[in-house]
Design a protein around this motif. Structure first.
Motif, PDB file in Angstrom:
ATOM      1  N   ASN A   1       0.814  -1.211   0.000  1.00  0.00           N
ATOM      2  CA  ASN A   1       0.000   0.000   0.000  1.00  0.00           C
ATOM      3  C   ASN A   1       0.849   1.263   0.000  1.00  0.00           C
ATOM      4  N   GLY A   2       2.072   1.154   0.492  1.00  0.00           N
ATOM      5  CA  GLY A   2       2.934   2.321   0.594  1.00  0.00           C
ATOM      6  C   GLY A   2       3.813   2.560  -0.616  1.00  0.00           C
ATOM      7  N   ALA A   3       3.583   1.826  -1.688  1.00  0.00           N
ATOM      8  CA  ALA A   3       4.460   1.908  -2.863  1.00  0.00           C
ATOM      9  C   ALA A   3       4.126   3.120  -3.721  1.00  0.00           C
ATOM     10  N   MET A   4       4.767   4.239  -3.424  1.00  0.00           N
ATOM     11  CA  MET A   4       4.655   5.451  -4.224  1.00  0.00           C
ATOM     12  C   MET A   4       5.893   5.579  -5.113  1.00  0.00           C
ATOM     13  N   ARG A   5       5.799   6.431  -6.115  1.00  0.00           N
ATOM     14  CA  ARG A   5       6.890   6.609  -7.078  1.00  0.00           C
ATOM     15  C   ARG A   5       8.158   7.162  -6.424  1.00  0.00           C
ATOM     16  N   LEU A   6       9.290   6.514  -6.706  1.00  0.00           N
ATOM     17  CA  LEU A   6      10.605   7.036  -6.344  1.00  0.00           C
ATOM     18  C   LEU A   6      11.236   7.604  -7.618  1.00  0.00           C
ATOM     19  N   ASN A   7      11.741   8.821  -7.540  1.00  0.00           N
ATOM     20  CA  ASN A   7      12.190   9.535  -8.733  1.00  0.00           C
ATOM     21  C   ASN A   7      13.315   8.818  -9.467  1.00  0.00           C
ATOM     22  N   LYS A   8      13.174   8.700 -10.782  1.00  0.00           N
ATOM     23  CA  LYS A   8      14.209   8.109 -11.617  1.00  0.00           C
ATOM     24  C   LYS A   8      15.478   8.951 -11.556  1.00  0.00           C
ATOM     25  N   ASP A   9      16.601   8.279 -11.361  1.00  0.00           N
ATOM     26  CA  ASP A   9      17.914   8.947 -11.299  1.00  0.00           C
ATOM     27  C   ASP A   9      17.939  10.075 -10.275  1.00  0.00           C
ATOM     28  N   ALA A  10      17.114   9.949  -9.232  1.00  0.00           N
ATOM     29  CA  ALA A  10      17.042  10.960  -8.166  1.00  0.00           C
ATOM     30  C   ALA A  10      16.675  12.335  -8.698  1.00  0.00           C
ATOM     31  N   GLY A  11      15.906  12.369  -9.805  1.00  0.00           N
ATOM     32  CA  GLY A  11      15.464  13.648 -10.357  1.00  0.00           C
ATOM     33  C   GLY A  11      14.683  14.458  -9.329  1.00  0.00           C
ATOM     34  N   LEU A  12      14.793  15.767  -9.408  1.00  0.00           N
ATOM     35  CA  LEU A  12      14.199  16.660  -8.414  1.00  0.00           C
ATOM     36  C   LEU A  12      13.191  17.592  -9.076  1.00  0.00           C
ATOM     37  N   ASN A  13      11.963  17.606  -8.582  1.00  0.00           N
ATOM     38  CA  ASN A  13      10.917  18.475  -9.113  1.00  0.00           C
ATOM     39  C   ASN A  13      11.108  19.886  -8.557  1.00  0.00           C
ATOM     40  N   MET A  14      11.732  20.734  -9.359  1.00  0.00           N
ATOM     41  CA  MET A  14      12.076  22.061  -8.875  1.00  0.00           C
ATOM     42  C   MET A  14      10.851  22.957  -8.697  1.00  0.00           C
ATOM     43  N   GLY A  15       9.791  22.722  -9.474  1.00  0.00           N
ATOM     44  CA  GLY A  15       8.573  23.499  -9.274  1.00  0.00           C
ATOM     45  C   GLY A  15       8.016  23.290  -7.883  1.00  0.00           C
ATOM     46  N   SER A  16       8.023  22.025  -7.430  1.00  0.00           N
ATOM     47  CA  SER A  16       7.548  21.722  -6.081  1.00  0.00           C
ATOM     48  C   SER A  16       8.485  22.293  -5.031  1.00  0.00           C
ATOM     49  N   VAL A  17       9.791  22.183  -5.258  1.00  0.00           N
ATOM     50  CA  VAL A  17      10.759  22.731  -4.307  1.00  0.00           C
ATOM     51  C   VAL A  17      10.561  24.240  -4.152  1.00  0.00           C
ATOM     52  N   GLU A  18      10.360  24.926  -5.267  1.00  0.00           N
ATOM     53  CA  GLU A  18      10.158  26.376  -5.219  1.00  0.00           C
ATOM     54  C   GLU A  18       8.885  26.736  -4.461  1.00  0.00           C
ATOM     55  N   ASP A  19       7.841  25.931  -4.655  1.00  0.00           N
ATOM     56  CA  ASP A  19       6.595  26.189  -3.933  1.00  0.00           C
ATOM     57  C   ASP A  19       6.790  25.997  -2.435  1.00  0.00           C
ATOM     58  N   GLN A  20       7.490  24.943  -2.069  1.00  0.00           N
ATOM     59  CA  GLN A  20       7.734  24.695  -0.650  1.00  0.00           C
ATOM     60  C   GLN A  20       8.568  25.814  -0.033  1.00  0.00           C
ATOM     61  N   LEU A  21       9.638  26.199  -0.718  1.00  0.00           N
ATOM     62  CA  LEU A  21      10.483  27.265  -0.197  1.00  0.00           C
ATOM     63  C   LEU A  21       9.692  28.557  -0.061  1.00  0.00           C
ATOM     64  N   GLY A  22       8.848  28.847  -1.062  1.00  0.00           N
ATOM     65  CA  GLY A  22       8.024  30.053  -0.998  1.00  0.00           C
ATOM     66  C   GLY A  22       7.095  30.054   0.200  1.00  0.00           C
ATOM     67  N   TRP A  23       6.521  28.873   0.523  1.00  0.00           N
ATOM     68  CA  TRP A  23       5.631  28.801   1.681  1.00  0.00           C
ATOM     69  C   TRP A  23       6.398  29.021   2.977  1.00  0.00           C
ATOM     70  N   PHE A  24       7.550  28.391   3.135  1.00  0.00           N
ATOM     71  CA  PHE A  24       8.343  28.573   4.351  1.00  0.00           C
ATOM     72  C   PHE A  24       8.708  30.049   4.545  1.00  0.00           C
ATOM     73  N   LYS A  25       9.035  30.731   3.460  1.00  0.00           N
ATOM     74  CA  LYS A  25       9.361  32.155   3.560  1.00  0.00           C
ATOM     75  C   LYS A  25       8.124  32.982   3.899  1.00  0.00           C
ATOM     76  N   SER A  26       6.998  32.652   3.289  1.00  0.00           N
ATOM     77  CA  SER A  26       5.775  33.425   3.540  1.00  0.00           C
ATOM     78  C   SER A  26       5.306  33.308   4.982  1.00  0.00           C
ATOM     79  N   GLU A  27       5.645  32.184   5.630  1.00  0.00           N
ATOM     80  CA  GLU A  27       5.254  31.966   7.023  1.00  0.00           C
ATOM     81  C   GLU A  27       6.284  32.516   8.011  1.00  0.00           C
TER      82      GLU A  27
END
Length: 337
Positions: free
Chosen positions: A290-316
């Motif tokens: 049940n816990g089998a979620m996608r693990l990123n190929k070649d450790a690829g990083l979703n920068m759009g998500s990273v930017e959103d997360q960083l933006g939220w931490f700064k906004s708070e």
């Protein structure tokens, strides 16, 4: 290499290319400690260890287990761990700003069509009307610490629903589970290997999915000390190669299911050594699958998500407004998605 003491690291928190091809290991018995949680989402490291992929790279790995994300960031900064996989937190971002830590790749991701993190309600709250995330207003929401990924998810979900929630820090996942079961907190988000077991057993209620609010969320990242990222390139590349082989095996066996039924059973048995190891295989198997979620190929990083997360931490106001993604991420190790 410069090292921060654990006390110093805690103080700091307060205050693309595709990976090279595998070849003959240039590193001979290089000892390293890898930080992990006993979650299915950390399976890439477990597979790489059990199948000898770290050894193939000349790495002598031992695991150090944690119960929350922020202490793992402290361990990386202080040298108690060399590489780790966990969510982006305010602590990790602050340590990156101080030159103590660096994100070098991606690990777990939300993906449409694959069951991901769940929004849960206590039975008491559900009976009182919390039957969907739309009814979160005025409720308590469990987090490990302020500035944790749970805090980020809860805040984004609440904002999308126009709800005001009270965040309740309980430090450890086990403590949150106990509080949710007993009705001391109203809501929480968690990965499916835990969420499905809790809701399926009737201990809590499932009221929504995180992916409905945060599609393509980069749930966890691979990170290391800034000194490793800048000064130990061969070692860091070797770690990521082995880690990526583990992720590919996991995806083929339990996510895409292209490796066949036998490979799926073998993978569950491997993961069971680390996840729900105190339970008999017959009971643990369903939760691990049940816990089998996608693990990123070649450790690829979703920068759009990273930017959103960083933006939220700064906004708070949880991290400095001047911090950029370049401060947090070294994009030279893995594909930037």
């Amino acid at each position: 290499m410069n090292r921060f003491s654990r006390r110093g690291a805690l103080g700091l928190i307060g205050g693309a290319a595709t990976l090279p091809m595998l070849g003959t290991p240039a590193l001979a018995n290089t000892k390293m400690t890898v930080g992990a949680l006993r979650f299915t989402s950390h399976a890439a490291s477990f597979v790489a260890f059990e199948r000898g992929y770290f050894t193939d790279e000349g790495l002598d790995v031992e695991f150090k287990f944690f119960e929350a994300a922020q202490p793992m960031a402290v361990a990386i900064a202080s040298g108690d761990a060399d590489y780790a996989v966990t969510a982006i937190t305010g602590g990790l971002i602050s340590l990156a700003e101080k030159g103590a830590a660096k994100v070098i790749g991606g690990a777990l991701s939300e993906e449409k069509g694959i069951d991901g993190q769940m929004i849960l309600a206590s039975n008491a709250a559900y009976d009182a009307g919390l039957t969907s995330a739309a009814a979160l207003d005025g409720r308590s929401f469990a987090v490990t610490q302020p500035g944790s990924s749970f805090h980020y998810m809860g805040a984004k979900i609440a904002a999308a629903e126009g709800a005001s929630v009270k965040f309740t820090p309980l430090q450890k996942v086990g403590a949150i589970i106990g509080a949710l079961k007993s009705g001391q907190v109203d809501a929480w988000t968690i990965v499916p290997h835990i969420g499905k077991a809790l809701s399926g057993g009737g201990a809590v209620k499932h009221i929504g999915m995180v992916a409905d609010y945060l599609p393509d969320y980069q749930v966890t990242t691979v990170f290391t000390s800034a000194s490793n990222a800048s000064g130990e390139r061969a070692q860091t590349e070797a770690f990521l190669r082995a880690f990526s082989r583990g992720a590919a095996d996991f995806n083929a066996a339990l996510v895409d299911k292209t490796a066949g039924d036998e490979a799926g059973v073998e993978m569950v048995k491997l993961v069971h050594k680390y996840v729900y190891a105190d339970q008999p295989f017959e009971k643990a198997e369903k939760s691990i699958r049940n816990g089998a979620m996608r693990l990123n190929k070649d450790a690829g990083l979703n920068m759009g998500s990273v930017e959103d997360q960083l933006g939220w931490f700064k906004s708070e106001g949880l991290v400095k407004d001047s911090i950029t993604t370049e401060v947090l991420v070294d994009g030279s190790y893995a594909p930037m998605i």
